[in-house]
Design a protein around this motif. Structure first.
Motif, PDB file in Angstrom:
ATOM      1  N   SER A  66       0.804  -1.194  -0.002  1.00 54.56           N
ATOM      2  CA  SER A  66       0.061   0.035  -0.069  1.00 54.56           C
ATOM      3  C   SER A  66       0.642   1.231  -0.237  1.00 54.56           C
ATOM      4  O   SER A  66       0.368   2.291  -0.231  1.00 54.56           O
ATOM      5  CB  SER A  66      -0.854  -0.087   1.348  1.00 54.56           C
ATOM      6  OG  SER A  66      -0.304   0.214   2.424  1.00 54.56           O
ATOM      7  N   LEU A  67       2.139   1.204   0.192  1.00 49.27           N
ATOM      8  CA  LEU A  67       2.882   2.168   0.276  1.00 49.27           C
ATOM      9  C   LEU A  67       3.310   2.769  -1.120  1.00 49.27           C
ATOM     10  O   LEU A  67       3.273   1.816  -2.142  1.00 49.27           O
ATOM     11  CB  LEU A  67       4.230   1.900   1.044  1.00 49.27           C
ATOM     12  CG  LEU A  67       4.133   1.689   2.569  1.00 49.27           C
ATOM     13  CD1 LEU A  67       5.419   1.331   3.187  1.00 49.27           C
ATOM     14  CD2 LEU A  67       3.629   2.963   3.297  1.00 49.27           C
ATOM     15  N   PRO A  68       3.730   3.986  -1.281  1.00 54.54           N
ATOM     16  CA  PRO A  68       4.207   4.329  -2.673  1.00 54.54           C
ATOM     17  C   PRO A  68       5.042   3.433  -3.445  1.00 54.54           C
ATOM     18  O   PRO A  68       6.039   3.002  -2.561  1.00 54.54           O
ATOM     19  CB  PRO A  68       4.577   5.890  -2.689  1.00 54.54           C
ATOM     20  CG  PRO A  68       3.958   6.374  -1.184  1.00 54.54           C
ATOM     21  CD  PRO A  68       3.968   5.001  -0.212  1.00 54.54           C
ATOM     22  N   SER A  69       4.966   3.056  -4.576  1.00 53.43           N
ATOM     23  CA  SER A  69       5.949   2.204  -5.535  1.00 53.43           C
ATOM     24  C   SER A  69       6.166   2.891  -6.568  1.00 53.43           C
ATOM     25  O   SER A  69       5.383   3.325  -7.452  1.00 53.43           O
ATOM     26  CB  SER A  69       5.000   0.898  -5.436  1.00 53.43           C
ATOM     27  OG  SER A  69       4.680   0.247  -4.658  1.00 53.43           O
ATOM     28  N   ALA A 102       1.760   5.358  -9.224  1.00 50.06           N
ATOM     29  CA  ALA A 102       0.166   5.734  -9.157  1.00 50.06           C
ATOM     30  C   ALA A 102       0.080   6.784  -8.106  1.00 50.06           C
ATOM     31  O   ALA A 102      -1.038   7.473  -8.517  1.00 50.06           O
ATOM     32  CB  ALA A 102      -0.505   4.370  -8.679  1.00 50.06           C
ATOM     33  N   ASP A 103       0.817   6.840  -7.328  1.00 48.40           N
ATOM     34  CA  ASP A 103       0.805   7.857  -6.094  1.00 48.40           C
ATOM     35  C   ASP A 103       2.141   8.736  -6.322  1.00 48.40           C
ATOM     36  O   ASP A 103       2.716   8.719  -5.578  1.00 48.40           O
ATOM     37  CB  ASP A 103       0.649   7.160  -4.835  1.00 48.40           C
ATOM     38  CG  ASP A 103       0.500   8.554  -3.806  1.00 48.40           C
ATOM     39  OD1 ASP A 103       0.202   9.484  -4.183  1.00 48.40           O
ATOM     40  OD2 ASP A 103       0.537   8.214  -2.511  1.00 48.40           O
ATOM     41  N   LEU A 104       2.135   9.691  -7.439  1.00 52.13           N
ATOM     42  CA  LEU A 104       3.441  10.138  -7.742  1.00 52.13           C
ATOM     43  C   LEU A 104       3.786  11.288  -6.584  1.00 52.13           C
ATOM     44  O   LEU A 104       4.950  11.382  -6.206  1.00 52.13           O
ATOM     45  CB  LEU A 104       3.329  10.850  -8.972  1.00 52.13           C
ATOM     46  CG  LEU A 104       4.523  11.648  -9.590  1.00 52.13           C
ATOM     47  CD1 LEU A 104       5.832  10.512  -9.738  1.00 52.13           C
ATOM     48  CD2 LEU A 104       4.278  12.070 -11.086  1.00 52.13           C
ATOM     49  N   ALA A 105       2.940  12.091  -6.354  1.00 50.21           N
ATOM     50  CA  ALA A 105       2.956  13.060  -5.110  1.00 50.21           C
ATOM     51  C   ALA A 105       3.561  12.392  -3.962  1.00 50.21           C
ATOM     52  O   ALA A 105       4.372  12.761  -3.155  1.00 50.21           O
ATOM     53  CB  ALA A 105       1.890  14.064  -4.968  1.00 50.21           C
ATOM     54  N   GLY A 106       2.820  11.312  -3.635  1.00 54.72           N
ATOM     55  CA  GLY A 106       3.097  10.564  -2.430  1.00 54.72           C
ATOM     56  C   GLY A 106       4.532  10.059  -2.292  1.00 54.72           C
ATOM     57  O   GLY A 106       5.059  10.239  -1.290  1.00 54.72           O
ATOM     58  N   ASN A 395       3.242  16.784 -15.148  1.00 51.23           N
ATOM     59  CA  ASN A 395       2.709  16.168 -14.025  1.00 51.23           C
ATOM     60  C   ASN A 395       3.603  15.829 -12.914  1.00 51.23           C
ATOM     61  O   ASN A 395       3.459  15.958 -11.745  1.00 51.23           O
ATOM     62  CB  ASN A 395       2.329  14.457 -14.566  1.00 51.23           C
ATOM     63  CG  ASN A 395       0.977  14.537 -14.665  1.00 51.23           C
ATOM     64  OD1 ASN A 395       0.303  14.329 -13.538  1.00 51.23           O
ATOM     65  ND2 ASN A 395       0.289  14.113 -15.739  1.00 51.23           N
ATOM     66  N   LEU A 396       5.040  15.817 -13.382  1.00 51.58           N
ATOM     67  CA  LEU A 396       6.187  15.515 -12.499  1.00 51.58           C
ATOM     68  C   LEU A 396       6.206  16.856 -11.732  1.00 51.58           C
ATOM     69  O   LEU A 396       6.485  16.997 -10.634  1.00 51.58           O
ATOM     70  CB  LEU A 396       7.397  15.034 -13.101  1.00 51.58           C
ATOM     71  CG  LEU A 396       8.398  14.890 -12.351  1.00 51.58           C
ATOM     72  CD1 LEU A 396       8.211  13.681 -11.224  1.00 51.58           C
ATOM     73  CD2 LEU A 396      10.039  14.490 -13.014  1.00 51.58           C
ATOM     74  N   TYR A 397       6.426  18.157 -12.554  1.00 49.24           N
ATOM     75  CA  TYR A 397       6.528  19.470 -11.837  1.00 49.24           C
ATOM     76  C   TYR A 397       5.382  19.656 -10.815  1.00 49.24           C
ATOM     77  O   TYR A 397       5.840  20.109  -9.763  1.00 49.24           O
ATOM     78  CB  TYR A 397       6.429  20.271 -13.014  1.00 49.24           C
ATOM     79  CG  TYR A 397       6.069  21.697 -12.307  1.00 49.24           C
ATOM     80  CD1 TYR A 397       6.514  22.496 -11.587  1.00 49.24           C
ATOM     81  CD2 TYR A 397       5.097  22.365 -13.405  1.00 49.24           C
ATOM     82  CE1 TYR A 397       5.935  23.776 -11.357  1.00 49.24           C
ATOM     83  CE2 TYR A 397       4.581  23.513 -12.975  1.00 49.24           C
ATOM     84  CZ  TYR A 397       5.011  24.325 -12.006  1.00 49.24           C
ATOM     85  OH  TYR A 397       4.467  25.473 -11.812  1.00 49.24           O
ATOM     86  N   LEU A 398       4.105  19.586 -11.012  1.00 51.40           N
ATOM     87  CA  LEU A 398       3.078  19.722 -10.011  1.00 51.40           C
ATOM     88  C   LEU A 398       3.420  18.749  -8.992  1.00 51.40           C
ATOM     89  O   LEU A 398       3.149  19.302  -7.615  1.00 51.40           O
ATOM     90  CB  LEU A 398       1.774  19.525 -10.860  1.00 51.40           C
ATOM     91  CG  LEU A 398       1.582  20.520 -11.876  1.00 51.40           C
ATOM     92  CD1 LEU A 398       0.091  20.119 -12.591  1.00 51.40           C
ATOM     93  CD2 LEU A 398       1.719  22.069 -11.412  1.00 51.40           C
ATOM     94  N   ALA A 399       3.534  17.603  -9.126  1.00 46.83           N
ATOM     95  CA  ALA A 399       3.603  16.466  -8.144  1.00 46.83           C
ATOM     96  C   ALA A 399       4.567  16.747  -7.220  1.00 46.83           C
ATOM     97  O   ALA A 399       5.096  16.822  -6.028  1.00 46.83           O
ATOM     98  CB  ALA A 399       3.499  15.197  -8.581  1.00 46.83           C
TER      99      ALA A 399
END
Length: 424
Positions: A66-69, A102-106, A395-399
């Protein structure tokens, strides 16, 4: 399709900034540096609540799924990029589709929280591998500042309109509660602007200078209070849009918007406001920027800025380096620290702090909503000519930015000064 094929509304986009994404480092040195980078990456993840998932099904790091992967599609290419250009290579690898999350910001929040541990203390001598030197072209002479601003803000008014709210405000909002939804974003932006104008004591008859026009919302709201406003910008696209908004509001007699550098201005004003502009000034030019704010404000007036900050030690360590954000998003930019701002204003100007408020959690939420809207409008962005590489880059910049605020690595302040000190 590349950004070069976008319609004329795309402004002055220079797609050579991401041409290197198609090139993967080769040769013996690249192989050796890739091995070092792979070792560092695996070691860092082993100490963080994060997972690396490889194509063969193996996993490095936390056992909890469940952790960011980070899903590594091409781990060898990722390692070669990181080995050759460090964190710039890490970002370029994402732009090239070599890894996903899947959870880029995380995931980036985890990395931002553990940034001090990413390179083991015994390997700090390898820091030059991870950080590139800043190019001379990033120095913000008036001519270079115009090019740097155009590289970001003149991308396309239509593109920004796809993910910003109706106010077209591209800075941290101030929500009445968190978390928020996109429906709250426009009101939150107006609340942010009104608070800044309140602390600057802008009202009927105020003479206001705005440094950095954006798309005109602050101009309109200040003039609607009865103020007369002079605003300056280096973005032709933004100025065009802002002038139309001012005219539509029937306020053209109260607002003047010039395409000029603040360093070319003269005059004194009751209030000087500048929202998230200092970040684009550059380390060597911060003293001149704050001295200019001091020169522009009359005795008894106010200077109100909104500024993104980073820790002082990290600012000192990165002031001469070239980062992924600088290469692809904001050329020539550097975030100040609160300590740097206090030292400059107290030692070189009359400006003294009279109000200061952090909006850190509000910026994380603002960025989350922008990224959500950006992804919801991918079809429209494709129609405008912004290709998949650009979409992944943004996407990467905003996350990445959201992660900075969620981790506490970044902060943002509404900061108001009065010219009450003795100056230099």
């Amino acid at each position: 399709m590349t950004i070069e094929s976008a319609p004329s509304s795309a402004g002055t986009v220079d797609d050579t900034r991401w041409a290197s994404v198609a090139r993967v480092p080769r040769g013996p040195f690249a192989a050796v540096s890739a091995a070092v980078a792979d070792r560092l990456l695996r070691g860092a993840v082993a100490a963080l609540p994060l997972r690396l998932c490889y194509p063969d099904g193996s996993v490095v790091g936390a056992a909890d799924p469940s952790l960011p992967s980070l899903i590594l599609h091409q781990p060898d290419r990722l390692a070669r990029r990181v080995g050759a250009s460090g964190l710039i290579g890490f970002g370029e690898s994402y732009m090239a589709g070599e890894w996903d999350c899947a959870d880029l910001a995380g995931a980036l929040t985890v990395l931002a929280t553990g940034v001090a541990e990413l390179v083991p203390r015994g390997l700090q001598w390898l820091r030059p591998i991870l950080l590139s030197r800043q190019p001379q072209s990033a120095r913000n002479s008036p001519e270079q500042a115009r090019r740097n601003v155009a590289a970001h803000y003149d991308l396309s008014n239509a593109m920004f309109a796809e993910f910003l709210d109706e106010t077209m405000t591209y800075s941290c909002a101030l929500f009445d509660h968190l978390p928020a939804s996109s429906d709250h974003l426009a009101d939150a932006q107006r609340r942010k602007i009104d608070r800044l104008l309140d602390t600057a004591k802008v009202g009927p008859g105020s003479r206001v200078l705005e440094i950095g026009t954006g798309w005109g919302e602050l101009c309109v709201r200040a003039a609607a209070r009865g103020a007369t406003v002079r605003s300056v910008t280096l973005s032709a696209e933004q100025r065009h849009h802002a002038l139309r908004r001012v005219a539509a509001a029937g306020l053209s007699d109260r607002v003047r918007i010039d395409l000029t550098d603040y360093r070319e201005l003269e005059g004194r004003y009751d209030a000087v406001v500048s929202v998230e502009m200092v970040e684009a000034v550059g380390y060597a030019l911060w003293p001149g920027y704050f001295r200019a704010l001091d020169d522009f404000v009359v005795p008894g007036g106010r200077v109100a800025i909104q500024a993104i900050t980073m820790p002082h030690d990290r600012m000192l360590a990165s002031r001469n380096t070239h980062t992924w954000i600088q290469k692809y998003i904001f050329p020539g930019g550097l975030l100040p620290s609160t300590q740097a701002i206090v030292q400059i204003t107290e030692n070189q100007t009359r400006l003294r702090t009279v109000d200061m408020m952090s909006l850190r959690d509000h910026y994380a939420e603002t960025l989350r909503l922008w990224r959500q809207r950006f992804n919801e409008r991918r079809d429209a962005l494709d129609t405008l000519g912004f290709d998949a590489v650009f979409a992944r880059m943004w996407n990467l910049y905003l996350a990445y930015s959201e992660a900075g605020f969620r981790s506490g690595y970044l902060d943002v302040y509404q900061w108001t000064f009065a010219p009450t000190g003795a100056g230099q």
